[in-house]
Design an enzyme around this catalytic site. Structure first.
Site, PDB file in Angstrom:
ATOM      1  N   LYS A 172      21.102  39.803  39.869  1.00 10.60           N
ATOM      2  CA  LYS A 172      21.232  39.132  41.237  1.00 10.60           C
ATOM      3  C   LYS A 172      22.494  39.546  41.747  1.00 10.60           C
ATOM      4  O   LYS A 172      23.658  39.316  41.489  1.00 10.60           O
ATOM      5  CB  LYS A 172      21.377  37.490  40.965  1.00 10.60           C
ATOM      6  CG  LYS A 172      21.181  36.920  42.081  1.00 10.60           C
ATOM      7  CD  LYS A 172      21.721  35.522  42.111  1.00 10.60           C
ATOM      8  CE  LYS A 172      23.400  35.242  42.600  1.00 10.60           C
ATOM      9  NZ  LYS A 172      23.482  36.013  44.171  1.00 10.60           N
ATOM     10  N   CYS A 281      40.152  41.424  42.593  1.00 13.05           N
ATOM     11  CA  CYS A 281      40.436  40.495  41.502  1.00 13.05           C
ATOM     12  C   CYS A 281      41.508  40.845  40.871  1.00 13.05           C
ATOM     13  O   CYS A 281      42.635  40.222  40.338  1.00 13.05           O
ATOM     14  CB  CYS A 281      39.352  39.963  40.515  1.00 13.05           C
ATOM     15  SG  CYS A 281      38.651  41.379  39.558  1.00 13.05           S
TER      16      CYS A 281
HETATM   17  C1  UN1 Z   1      39.741  47.877  40.709  1.00 11.69           C
HETATM   18  O1  UN1 Z   1      40.537  47.373  40.775  1.00 11.69           O
HETATM   19  O2  UN1 Z   1      39.689  49.073  40.766  1.00 11.69           O
HETATM   20  O3  UN1 Z   1      36.403  42.201  41.145  1.00 11.69           O
HETATM   21  C2  UN1 Z   1      38.453  47.237  40.124  1.00 11.69           C
HETATM   22  C3  UN1 Z   1      37.237  42.917  41.136  1.00 11.69           C
HETATM   23  C4  UN1 Z   1      37.165  43.674  39.918  1.00 11.69           C
HETATM   24  C5  UN1 Z   1      37.323  45.231  39.999  1.00 11.69           C
HETATM   25  C6  UN1 Z   1      38.520  45.827  40.237  1.00 11.69           C
HETATM   26  N1  UN1 Z   1      36.463  43.192  38.976  1.00 11.69           N
HETATM   27  O4  UN1 Z   1      38.158  42.888  41.993  1.00 11.69           O
END
Ligand code: UN1
Length: 478
Positions: A172, A281
Site C-alpha cells: 500500500k 525523516c
Molecule cells: C535518505 O536520507 O537518503 O523517509 C533516505 C525518509 C527516510 C529515507 C531517507 N526513510 O526520509
C-alpha cells in the site's frame, strides 16, 4: 492518455473509485488517475498473497534473481521518464527524482545479487554424532506501507528484499504518490512474478492500511511514516504477535564545532536541512553550533539560502521544489509561527511565494537563537524549516544532540579526529555522519534508528534478511 490505473490483486488488474494524482508544483496538472482500493480489495489481496506463498517460498533463487534483475534493468533504462513522473507527483526536483529512481534500480540490482547469495550455517552439535544446520526461511505474507516522500526508493527497498527472500507482498503506497508505486508494480509484474506474489492496493491508510493491520493472515508489516501511525500499527498488531519493522520520525542533530571547515558545514547543513524540501525523516533539522563559529555559520548559511531557488520541480534552475500538499504546507506555516512566538529569530525565509504555476512554494526557513526545548527543536516538522541552537562546548553540543525523543541520524562537522570519534561512539542514533548531511544514505548498508525513530530490525543491505526471514535450527542424527 490519463486512463485509470488499476490495482493489482492476485494477478488481475482491478478497477476502483478514481484518485486524482495532483502535481504540487502546479495544481492544475493531474499526473494521472489511480484506482482506490476498498477494505474488501485489501482482504482479497491478502488472501491472494497467502495462496501464492507456498509456491513462491519454494521457488528457485534463479527465478527470483532474474525477476529482480530485469526490474532493475527496466527502472534504470527508464530513469529519466520515471524520475520525471516522481518529481511531478511528489515535487522534489527533477535531479532528485532521477537520483531516487537510480537508487531504486540499484536496490533491485543489489537484491537480485542477494538472491544468489542466500546462506546458512552448519555446526557440530554439543552431542557427538549430531549435526546442526541454521537456515533462513521467508516470513510469509508481508504488508508494505510506504510514505509519500520517497515514492520509488522506499517501496524498492522494502519490496526487493521481501521478494528476494521468498515472501509474498501486499503493498500500500501513500495516497499522494500512486504513480511511482504503480510503475514499479507494473514492471515487476511484466518481469514475470507469478500471480498473487505482489499485490498493489492503493488508497487510504484508514481503510486499506487498517484492513491490512487487522488481518490475521498478515505475518509481518514493514512501515515507514509518522510516529502516530507507527504506534497505532504496533498496538493493533499486538494480538497477532507479528513481526514489525517501523521507520518513523527524526529530529536529527547536526553539530558544528568551532574547528569545522565553514564551507563543508554550510554545505552539509543546507543540503541536509532543506534539500528534498526538508521532507526527509533524515533531515538535519537541528543545527547545533558552537559559539566561536556561530555568527559566521548563521551568516554564511543565510547567504547560501538567499541564492537557492524555490520553484517548479521540473525547472532546471530550481534547487528546492514545492511542499507536497496544502495540509503539509499549513503545518509548516504553523510551526514557523510557533517558532516566532516562542522567541526564535527567523534569519531567512519561511514565506509562501508565488511562481508562474499554482504550487505549494515556501522559502526555506532558518531560525537562529533557538533553545532545544522550543517546539520547533523538539517536534518533527517534515518541511523546509531548521532550528539553529547555540552550544558552549563539544560536550554541551553532544548533550543537546542526544536530548530528543528521536534517534535516526546524527551529524558532526569538525576537523578534530578526537571529537569525530567520540561523537560516532556516543551519538544516540542509528546512523552517524561526519562532515556530511544527516540525510542521503547508501543503498547497500543498514538503515534505521533508535528510540522513537525506529522499531524492529534494520532495513537495506544484507541486514534486511533479519526482518524478511526467520531462522530455523535443524538437528540431524547422522
Ligand atoms: C535518505 O536520507 O537518503 O523517509 C533516505 C525518509 C527516510 C529515507 C531517507 N526513510 O526520509
Amino acid at each position: 492518455m490519463n486512463e485509470l490505473k488499476p490495482n493489482l490483486i492476485g494477478g488481475n488488474w482491478v478497477q476502483g473509485e478514481a484518485i486524482a494524482n495532483i502535481n504540487p508544483s502546479d495544481q492544475s496538472e493531474v499526473v494521472g488517475y489511480f484506482a482506490r482500493a476498498s477494505a474488501e480489495d485489501a482482504q482479497t489481496a491478502i488472501a491472494a498473497a497467502k495462496a501464492a506463498f507456498p509456491a513462491w517460498s519454494q521457488s528457485g533463487i534463479m527465478q527470483r534473481h532474474t525477476i529482480l534483475r530485469k526490474t532493475a534493468d527496466e527502472i534504470m533504462a527508464r530513469k529519466d521518464e520515471l524520475g520525471a513522473l516522481l518529481s511531478r507527483e511528489e515535487g522534489k526536483t527533477l535531479a532528485e527524482g532521477i537520483g531516487e529512481t537510480v537508487r531504486a534500480a540499484q536496490v533491485f540490482d543489489f537484491f537480485a545479487g542477494e538472491a544468489l547469495r542466500l546462506t546458512g550455517q552448519t555446526v557440530p552439535s554439543v552431542r557427538p554424532g549430531i549435526g546442526v544446520e541454521m537456515t533462513r526461511e521467508p516470513v510469509g505474507v508481508v504488508g508494505i506501507i510506504t510514505p509519500w516522500n520517497f515514492p520509488i526508493a522506499i517501496p524498492a527497498w522494502k519490496i526487493a528484499p521481501a521478494l528476494c527472500y521468498g515472501n509474498t507482498v501486499v503493498f500500500k503506497p501513500a495516497d499522494l504518490v500512486p504513480g511511482s508505486a504503480w510503475a514499479i508494480v507494473d514492471i515487476l509484474h511484466r518481469a514475470g512474478l507469478p500471480d498473487g506474489v505482489l499485490n498493489l492496493v492503493m488508497g487510504k491508510g484508514s481503510v486499506v492500511g487498517q484492513a491490512m493491520v487487522e488481518s490475521a493472515d498478515m505475518d509481518a508489516i514493514s512501515f515507514t511514516g509518522s510516529v502516530g501511525t507507527g504506534g497505532a500499527i504496533a498496538r493493533d498488531s499486538a494480538p497477532f504477535m507479528r513481526k514489525l519493522q517501523l521507520e518513523m520520525g527524526g529530529k536529527n542533530p547536526m553539530v558544528i564545532l568551532d574547528d569545522a571547515d565553514l564551507d563543508v558545514a554550510v554545505d552539509a547543513a543546507v543540503n541536509g536541512a532543506f534539500f528534498s524540501t526538508g521532507q526527509r525523516c533524515t533531515a538535519s533539522s537541528r543545527l547545533i553550533v558552537q559559539e566561536g563559529i556561530y555568527d559566521r555559520f548563521v551568516a554564511a548559511a543565510a547567504e547560501r539560502l538567499q541564492a537557492t531557488q524555490v520553484g517548479h520541480a521540473m525547472d532546471p534552475a530550481t534547487h528546492i521544489g514545492p511542499v507536497v500538499d496544502q495540509s503539509q504546507l499549513d503545518q509548516d506555516c504553523r510551526y514557523i509561527e510557533t517558532g516566532q512566538s516562542e522567541g526564535a529569530r527567523l534569519v531567512w525565509g519561511g514565506n509562501r511565494v508565488q511562481r508562474d504555476t499554482d504550487g505549494f512554494f515556501l522559502t526555506p526557513a532558518l531560525f537562529a537563537d533557538c533553545t532545544n526545548d522550543m517546539t520547533i527543536a523538539q517536534e518533527e516538522i517534515f518541511g523546509p524549516v531548521a532550528a539553529v541552537i547555540p552550544a558552549k562546548s563539544y560536550d554541551h553540543a553532544l548533550d543537546l544532540a542526544n536530548d530528543t525523543p528521536f534517534g535516526l541520524s546524527a551529524g558532526i562537522c569538525t576537523t578534530s579526529l578526537k571529537h569525530a570519534t567520540h561523537f560516532k561512539r556516543n551519538a544516540h542514533a542509528g546512523m552517524v555522519m561526519v562532515n556530511l548531511p544527516t540525510a542521503g544514505v547508501d543503498f547497500h548498508v543498514p538503515f534505521g534508528g533508535r528510540k522513537g525513530s525506529s522499531f524492529g530490525p534494520r532495513e537495506q543491505g544484507s541486514y534486511a534478511a533479519e526482518f524478511f526471514t526467520t531462522v530455523k535450527t535443524a538437528y540431524t542424527l547422522a
